[in-house]
Design a protein around this motif. Structure first.
Motif, PDB file in Angstrom:
ATOM      1  N   PHE A  36      19.507  35.157  56.447  1.00  0.00           N
ATOM      2  CA  PHE A  36      19.926  33.868  57.003  1.00  0.00           C
ATOM      3  C   PHE A  36      20.950  33.248  56.067  1.00  0.00           C
ATOM      4  CE2 PHE A  36      15.909  34.685  58.959  1.00  0.00           C
ATOM      5  CZ  PHE A  36      15.908  34.027  60.193  1.00  0.00           C
ATOM      6  N   LEU A  37      22.035  32.745  56.623  1.00  0.00           N
ATOM      7  CA  LEU A  37      23.047  32.044  55.849  1.00  0.00           C
ATOM      8  C   LEU A  37      23.206  30.646  56.418  1.00  0.00           C
ATOM      9  CD1 LEU A  37      25.263  31.953  53.693  1.00  0.00           C
ATOM     10  CD2 LEU A  37      26.842  32.886  55.392  1.00  0.00           C
ATOM     11  N   ASN A  38      22.936  29.655  55.567  1.00  0.00           N
ATOM     12  CA  ASN A  38      22.999  28.252  55.989  1.00  0.00           C
ATOM     13  C   ASN A  38      22.198  28.030  57.266  1.00  0.00           C
ATOM     14  OD1 ASN A  38      24.608  27.714  53.760  1.00  0.00           O
ATOM     15  ND2 ASN A  38      26.528  27.950  54.906  1.00  0.00           N
ATOM     16  N   SER A  63      30.682  42.080  52.672  1.00  0.00           N
ATOM     17  CA  SER A  63      31.179  41.833  54.026  1.00  0.00           C
ATOM     18  C   SER A  63      32.316  40.822  54.014  1.00  0.00           C
ATOM     19  CB  SER A  63      30.046  41.328  54.931  1.00  0.00           C
ATOM     20  OG  SER A  63      29.053  42.317  55.079  1.00  0.00           O
ATOM     21  N   GLY A  64      32.675  40.327  52.826  1.00  0.00           N
ATOM     22  CA  GLY A  64      33.758  39.367  52.710  1.00  0.00           C
ATOM     23  C   GLY A  64      33.367  37.942  53.027  1.00  0.00           C
ATOM     24  N   ILE A  65      32.070  37.700  53.185  1.00  0.00           N
ATOM     25  CA  ILE A  65      31.596  36.363  53.562  1.00  0.00           C
ATOM     26  C   ILE A  65      31.458  35.465  52.343  1.00  0.00           C
ATOM     27  CG2 ILE A  65      29.657  35.093  54.578  1.00  0.00           C
ATOM     28  CD1 ILE A  65      29.138  37.615  56.289  1.00  0.00           C
ATOM     29  N   LEU A  66      30.937  36.008  51.264  1.00  0.00           N
ATOM     30  CA  LEU A  66      30.675  35.267  50.043  1.00  0.00           C
ATOM     31  C   LEU A  66      31.680  35.686  48.978  1.00  0.00           C
ATOM     32  CD1 LEU A  66      28.624  33.260  48.791  1.00  0.00           C
ATOM     33  CD2 LEU A  66      27.262  35.248  48.109  1.00  0.00           C
ATOM     34  N   GLN A  67      32.325  34.711  48.371  1.00  0.00           N
ATOM     35  CA  GLN A  67      33.390  35.007  47.417  1.00  0.00           C
ATOM     36  C   GLN A  67      32.972  34.816  45.962  1.00  0.00           C
ATOM     37  OE1 GLN A  67      36.518  36.043  48.753  1.00  0.00           O
ATOM     38  NE2 GLN A  67      35.348  36.020  50.650  1.00  0.00           N
ATOM     39  N   LYS A  69      29.887  33.428  43.035  1.00  0.00           N
ATOM     40  CA  LYS A  69      28.488  33.124  42.749  1.00  0.00           C
ATOM     41  C   LYS A  69      28.250  31.612  42.722  1.00  0.00           C
ATOM     42  CE  LYS A  69      25.061  33.537  39.059  1.00  0.00           C
ATOM     43  NZ  LYS A  69      24.810  34.044  37.684  1.00  0.00           N
ATOM     44  N   GLU A  70      29.245  30.869  42.233  1.00  0.00           N
ATOM     45  CA  GLU A  70      29.115  29.413  42.110  1.00  0.00           C
ATOM     46  C   GLU A  70      28.981  28.723  43.463  1.00  0.00           C
ATOM     47  OE1 GLU A  70      30.563  31.281  38.682  1.00  0.00           O
ATOM     48  OE2 GLU A  70      31.547  31.248  40.657  1.00  0.00           O
ATOM     49  N   ASP A  71      29.358  29.418  44.531  1.00  0.00           N
ATOM     50  CA  ASP A  71      29.258  28.830  45.865  1.00  0.00           C
ATOM     51  C   ASP A  71      27.834  28.880  46.416  1.00  0.00           C
ATOM     52  OD1 ASP A  71      31.935  28.185  45.943  1.00  0.00           O
ATOM     53  OD2 ASP A  71      32.521  30.080  46.883  1.00  0.00           O
ATOM     54  N   ILE A  72      26.946  29.641  45.764  1.00  0.00           N
ATOM     55  CA  ILE A  72      25.558  29.731  46.216  1.00  0.00           C
ATOM     56  C   ILE A  72      24.765  28.548  45.690  1.00  0.00           C
ATOM     57  CG2 ILE A  72      23.441  31.096  46.180  1.00  0.00           C
ATOM     58  CD1 ILE A  72      25.150  33.576  45.684  1.00  0.00           C
ATOM     59  N   SER A  73      24.120  27.826  46.586  1.00  0.00           N
ATOM     60  CA  SER A  73      23.290  26.692  46.163  1.00  0.00           C
ATOM     61  C   SER A  73      21.816  27.057  46.090  1.00  0.00           C
ATOM     62  CB  SER A  73      23.489  25.496  47.104  1.00  0.00           C
ATOM     63  OG  SER A  73      23.215  25.858  48.446  1.00  0.00           O
ATOM     64  N   LYS A  89      28.395  27.390  50.066  1.00  0.00           N
ATOM     65  CA  LYS A  89      29.571  26.667  50.548  1.00  0.00           C
ATOM     66  C   LYS A  89      30.799  27.564  50.422  1.00  0.00           C
ATOM     67  CE  LYS A  89      30.318  24.649  45.979  1.00  0.00           C
ATOM     68  NZ  LYS A  89      30.460  23.433  45.179  1.00  0.00           N
ATOM     69  N   ASN A  90      31.887  27.118  50.988  1.00  0.00           N
ATOM     70  CA  ASN A  90      33.172  27.831  50.908  1.00  0.00           C
ATOM     71  C   ASN A  90      33.078  29.275  51.387  1.00  0.00           C
ATOM     72  OD1 ASN A  90      34.343  25.525  49.741  1.00  0.00           O
ATOM     73  ND2 ASN A  90      33.703  26.185  47.686  1.00  0.00           N
TER      74      ASN A  90
END
Length: 259
Positions: A36-38, A63-67, A69-73, A89-90
């Protein structure tokens, strides 16, 4: 007695030299993981029941979805429900609207312009052939689950000096790549000067994951496909296959492999 999560024993009938024998055999376990994402379910993967955090994050990354590590909350793994819930995010997804509930999205849904920009053409990593042979033997020696069951693929991340940094096994060859790159992603392990080793056939889907993972060299015990070779050329990846004994085939960018 605590059950083993990786394998189980089953009673079977074995035929050998025309003789029938009742014995116990060891087989790998298979599990599902819903990602699950968001708060939106993206995909359900099937594989070996361990390292769900590396698998989930690795899948999003390759898959190019997550760029970043800092974007993971947050990352919440529920082993009982077999789910991983990631908030980030992002996010960017070239697969938006077309991600299927299966093992891996089709590469035809991925923007090739994005893929072509993932690795620089200029990469100065050089690896000795002796190191490659040693790494492949070391990976095979570490493949304990394969030795027990014969039912899994192996994958490793290594450096140019012949040291294996990360290792994993899984019933899905895609999952082995995702788990390795997911672990490297979460642990902030630099990947630009590393090597991916695998026991599996290299398809364009596998090569796509390597491209998103920014790995310049992939080394396999098995064969590549024609589309994988073409994609390796486009993304600047050195593709080496059929590494067995003291031989190998270099399909792209041979200047990185030194005799």
């Amino acid at each position: 007695m605590k059950k083993n999560l990786k394998y189980k024993k089953v009673d079977i009938i074995r035929i050998k030299n025309k003789e029938r024998e009742e014995i116990s055999d060891i087989i790998v376990r298979e599990s599902k993981l819903a990602i699950f994402l968001n708060e939106k379910k993206l995909v359900t993967l099937k594989g070996s029941p361990e390292n769900y955090d590396y698998l989930g994050v690795g899948f999003l990354y390759t898959s190019g979805i997550l760029q970043k590590k800092e974007d993971i909350s947050s990352i919440i793994v529920d082993k009982e429900q077999k789910t991983i819930k990631i908030k980030a995010k992002n996010i960017y997804s070239p697969l938006e609207g077309s991600l299927r509930d299966s093992l891996i999205p089709r590469r035809s849904n991925i923007e090739e312009k994005l893929i072509s920009k993932l690795l620089p053409v200029k990469c100065f990593l050089k690896v000795k052939i002796g190191i490659i042979f040693t790494l492949m033997r070391t990976m095979q020696e570490k493949a304990e689950l394969f030795k027990l069951t014969g039912g899994v693929h192996s994958c490793a991340l290594a450096d140019k000096h012949g040291c294996i940094i990360l290792f994993t096994e899984d019933i899905s060859r895609y999952n082995t790549i995702d788990k390795i790159l997911g672990e490297a992603f979460l642990k902030d392990i630099p990947r630009e000067n590393t090597i991916i080793l695998t026991s599996c056939r290299i398809t364009s889907d596998i090569l796509t994951k390597i491209a998103f993972g920014k790995i310049p060299i992939i080394i396999s015990r098995a064969a590549p496909t024609d589309e994988a070779v073409e994609l390796a050329k486009k993304t600047g990846i050195t593709l080496v296959g059929f590494v067995r004994g003291e031989r190998m085939n270099i399909y792209t960018y041979p200047e990185r492999i030194e005799v």
